[in-house]
Design a protein around this motif. Sequence first.
Motif, PDB file in Angstrom:
ATOM      1  N   HIS A  85       0.911   5.396  -7.450  1.00 45.08           N
ATOM      2  CA  HIS A  85       1.056   4.230  -6.589  1.00 45.08           C
ATOM      3  C   HIS A  85      -0.357   3.683  -6.407  1.00 45.08           C
ATOM      4  O   HIS A  85      -1.193   4.321  -5.767  1.00 45.08           O
ATOM      5  CB  HIS A  85       1.717   4.625  -5.274  1.00 45.08           C
ATOM      6  N   LEU A  86      -0.607   2.517  -6.971  1.00 43.46           N
ATOM      7  CA  LEU A  86      -1.977   2.022  -7.110  1.00 43.46           C
ATOM      8  C   LEU A  86      -2.351   0.973  -6.069  1.00 43.46           C
ATOM      9  O   LEU A  86      -1.499   0.251  -5.555  1.00 43.46           O
ATOM     10  CB  LEU A  86      -2.161   1.463  -8.517  1.00 43.46           C
ATOM     11  N   SER A  87      -3.658   0.886  -5.822  1.00 42.04           N
ATOM     12  CA  SER A  87      -4.192  -0.045  -4.839  1.00 42.04           C
ATOM     13  C   SER A  87      -4.942  -1.185  -5.528  1.00 42.04           C
ATOM     14  O   SER A  87      -5.197  -1.152  -6.732  1.00 42.04           O
ATOM     15  CB  SER A  87      -5.134   0.690  -3.875  1.00 42.04           C
ATOM     16  N   TYR A  88      -5.345  -2.130  -4.726  1.00 42.70           N
ATOM     17  CA  TYR A  88      -6.113  -3.288  -5.192  1.00 42.70           C
ATOM     18  C   TYR A  88      -7.417  -2.859  -5.850  1.00 42.70           C
ATOM     19  O   TYR A  88      -7.950  -3.550  -6.703  1.00 42.70           O
ATOM     20  CB  TYR A  88      -6.381  -4.197  -3.988  1.00 42.70           C
ATOM     21  N   PHE A  89      -7.928  -1.701  -5.483  1.00 44.89           N
ATOM     22  CA  PHE A  89      -9.222  -1.231  -5.975  1.00 44.89           C
ATOM     23  C   PHE A  89      -9.114  -0.098  -7.003  1.00 44.89           C
ATOM     24  O   PHE A  89     -10.128   0.426  -7.440  1.00 44.89           O
ATOM     25  CB  PHE A  89     -10.094  -0.794  -4.793  1.00 44.89           C
ATOM     26  N   ALA A 106     -10.887  -9.674 -13.326  1.00 48.84           N
ATOM     27  CA  ALA A 106     -10.106 -10.381 -12.303  1.00 48.84           C
ATOM     28  C   ALA A 106      -9.025  -9.440 -11.794  1.00 48.84           C
ATOM     29  O   ALA A 106      -8.621  -8.503 -12.481  1.00 48.84           O
ATOM     30  CB  ALA A 106      -9.466 -11.642 -12.886  1.00 48.84           C
ATOM     31  N   ARG A 107      -8.581  -9.707 -10.592  1.00 55.25           N
ATOM     32  CA  ARG A 107      -7.449  -8.974 -10.025  1.00 55.25           C
ATOM     33  C   ARG A 107      -6.727  -9.906  -9.070  1.00 55.25           C
ATOM     34  O   ARG A 107      -7.351 -10.780  -8.459  1.00 55.25           O
ATOM     35  CB  ARG A 107      -7.897  -7.684  -9.357  1.00 55.25           C
ATOM     36  N   ARG A 108      -5.440  -9.730  -8.987  1.00 59.17           N
ATOM     37  CA  ARG A 108      -4.650 -10.583  -8.106  1.00 59.17           C
ATOM     38  C   ARG A 108      -3.586  -9.732  -7.427  1.00 59.17           C
ATOM     39  O   ARG A 108      -2.983  -8.873  -8.060  1.00 59.17           O
ATOM     40  CB  ARG A 108      -3.990 -11.703  -8.908  1.00 59.17           C
ATOM     41  N   LEU A 109      -3.364  -9.982  -6.175  1.00 55.06           N
ATOM     42  CA  LEU A 109      -2.344  -9.292  -5.404  1.00 55.06           C
ATOM     43  C   LEU A 109      -1.357 -10.325  -4.896  1.00 55.06           C
ATOM     44  O   LEU A 109      -1.756 -11.329  -4.308  1.00 55.06           O
ATOM     45  CB  LEU A 109      -2.988  -8.537  -4.236  1.00 55.06           C
ATOM     46  N   SER A 110      -0.086 -10.073  -5.144  1.00 55.35           N
ATOM     47  CA  SER A 110       0.967 -10.984  -4.683  1.00 55.35           C
ATOM     48  C   SER A 110       1.635 -10.408  -3.442  1.00 55.35           C
ATOM     49  O   SER A 110       1.711  -9.197  -3.269  1.00 55.35           O
ATOM     50  CB  SER A 110       2.029 -11.159  -5.770  1.00 55.35           C
ATOM     51  N   ARG A 121      -1.005 -12.304   3.435  1.00 57.52           N
ATOM     52  CA  ARG A 121      -1.946 -13.096   2.625  1.00 57.52           C
ATOM     53  C   ARG A 121      -3.168 -13.501   3.446  1.00 57.52           C
ATOM     54  O   ARG A 121      -4.299 -13.435   2.971  1.00 57.52           O
ATOM     55  CB  ARG A 121      -1.262 -14.339   2.057  1.00 57.52           C
ATOM     56  N   LEU A 122      -2.936 -13.927   4.680  1.00 59.59           N
ATOM     57  CA  LEU A 122      -4.054 -14.347   5.540  1.00 59.59           C
ATOM     58  C   LEU A 122      -4.981 -13.173   5.856  1.00 59.59           C
ATOM     59  O   LEU A 122      -6.206 -13.299   5.766  1.00 59.59           O
ATOM     60  CB  LEU A 122      -3.527 -14.982   6.825  1.00 59.59           C
ATOM     61  N   ALA A 123      -4.406 -12.034   6.226  1.00 58.69           N
ATOM     62  CA  ALA A 123      -5.228 -10.858   6.532  1.00 58.69           C
ATOM     63  C   ALA A 123      -5.988 -10.394   5.290  1.00 58.69           C
ATOM     64  O   ALA A 123      -7.164 -10.028   5.367  1.00 58.69           O
ATOM     65  CB  ALA A 123      -4.352  -9.724   7.067  1.00 58.69           C
ATOM     66  N   PHE A 124      -5.342 -10.452   4.143  1.00 62.32           N
ATOM     67  CA  PHE A 124      -5.966 -10.052   2.886  1.00 62.32           C
ATOM     68  C   PHE A 124      -7.151 -10.962   2.554  1.00 62.32           C
ATOM     69  O   PHE A 124      -8.190 -10.499   2.105  1.00 62.32           O
ATOM     70  CB  PHE A 124      -4.923 -10.085   1.766  1.00 62.32           C
ATOM     71  N   SER A 128     -10.328  -9.916   4.425  1.00 61.50           N
ATOM     72  CA  SER A 128     -11.011  -8.796   3.772  1.00 61.50           C
ATOM     73  C   SER A 128      -9.979  -7.921   3.072  1.00 61.50           C
ATOM     74  O   SER A 128      -9.176  -7.270   3.758  1.00 61.50           O
ATOM     75  CB  SER A 128     -11.781  -7.955   4.785  1.00 61.50           C
ATOM     76  N   PRO A 129      -9.993  -7.883   1.746  1.00 65.11           N
ATOM     77  CA  PRO A 129      -9.059  -7.001   1.045  1.00 65.11           C
ATOM     78  C   PRO A 129      -9.192  -5.537   1.473  1.00 65.11           C
ATOM     79  O   PRO A 129      -8.176  -4.857   1.635  1.00 65.11           O
ATOM     80  CB  PRO A 129      -9.434  -7.184  -0.428  1.00 65.11           C
ATOM     81  N   LYS A 130     -10.411  -5.039   1.687  1.00 64.55           N
ATOM     82  CA  LYS A 130     -10.590  -3.635   2.095  1.00 64.55           C
ATOM     83  C   LYS A 130     -10.027  -3.392   3.490  1.00 64.55           C
ATOM     84  O   LYS A 130      -9.376  -2.376   3.746  1.00 64.55           O
ATOM     85  CB  LYS A 130     -12.065  -3.231   2.034  1.00 64.55           C
ATOM     86  N   TRP A 131     -10.272  -4.307   4.398  1.00 62.96           N
ATOM     87  CA  TRP A 131      -9.756  -4.179   5.759  1.00 62.96           C
ATOM     88  C   TRP A 131      -8.228  -4.214   5.748  1.00 62.96           C
ATOM     89  O   TRP A 131      -7.587  -3.383   6.378  1.00 62.96           O
ATOM     90  CB  TRP A 131     -10.336  -5.294   6.628  1.00 62.96           C
ATOM     91  N   TRP A 132      -7.649  -5.186   5.027  1.00 63.46           N
ATOM     92  CA  TRP A 132      -6.193  -5.266   4.948  1.00 63.46           C
ATOM     93  C   TRP A 132      -5.615  -3.972   4.378  1.00 63.46           C
ATOM     94  O   TRP A 132      -4.678  -3.408   4.928  1.00 63.46           O
ATOM     95  CB  TRP A 132      -5.758  -6.470   4.085  1.00 63.46           C
ATOM     96  N   GLU A 133      -6.200  -3.477   3.259  1.00 61.57           N
ATOM     97  CA  GLU A 133      -5.626  -2.308   2.605  1.00 61.57           C
ATOM     98  C   GLU A 133      -5.780  -1.046   3.451  1.00 61.57           C
ATOM     99  O   GLU A 133      -4.886  -0.205   3.469  1.00 61.57           O
ATOM    100  CB  GLU A 133      -6.246  -2.108   1.212  1.00 61.57           C
ATOM    101  N   SER A 134      -6.874  -0.927   4.190  1.00 62.62           N
ATOM    102  CA  SER A 134      -7.077   0.288   4.990  1.00 62.62           C
ATOM    103  C   SER A 134      -6.387   0.241   6.347  1.00 62.62           C
ATOM    104  O   SER A 134      -6.071   1.288   6.910  1.00 62.62           O
ATOM    105  CB  SER A 134      -8.571   0.560   5.174  1.00 62.62           C
TER     106      SER A 134
END
Length: 189
Positions: free
Chosen positions: A106-110, A132-136, A147-150, A153-159
């Motif tokens: 199960h993979l993450s944005y990073f 490049a990377r994209r998250l839907s 989407r707004l939280a991401f 900050s992608p790291k903040w949203w994911e953590s």
Amino acid sequence: MSSDESMDQAIRLNLGCGNKRKDGFVGIDRFPCAAVDLVADITSPLPFEGSSVDAVWADNLIEHVSDIPALMQEIHRVCKHGAEVTIITPHYTSIASWNDPTHVHHLSYFSMDHFSREAVVHYTGGGFEVAARRLSFPGGLLGLLGRLAFRVSPKWWESRLSFVFRASTLRFRLKVVKTSPAASGKAGT
């Protein structure tokens, strides 16, 4: 040879294609499905010379593979310097990541950053740049908030928020980086 002729000879692989044909790509799967041009187990060495492949497409494959570093090493081996590798997979917060009992990762944005880090090249093989990377996200209010939280900050949203405002699909575009002629054609280890 003209540039049109060299484009016709480009080798592009659609790994784990199943029934999903991709125009201009050689469909490879271990099962003889509708889109398969070559039956091969992608967890074994691929039947291609080192540095012979121009592009790899892996749509909903990587989450099924038990040894992702070995797969990435083999992709690196067969690809030319600068080849494009596209990986599409469910994000770890997507219900699609968990509904399929054949998913082993199960993979993450990073997650793909790991294959560009020199500090871990001894076991990942390295040799990739994340181009490049994209998250839907799904639709609706929760998807919009995600989407707004991401975007903040992608790291903040994911953590902190990823299981509240869930994502759906990850798409990575990697570039193969080969630093020496000796590294470009050696078999995966």
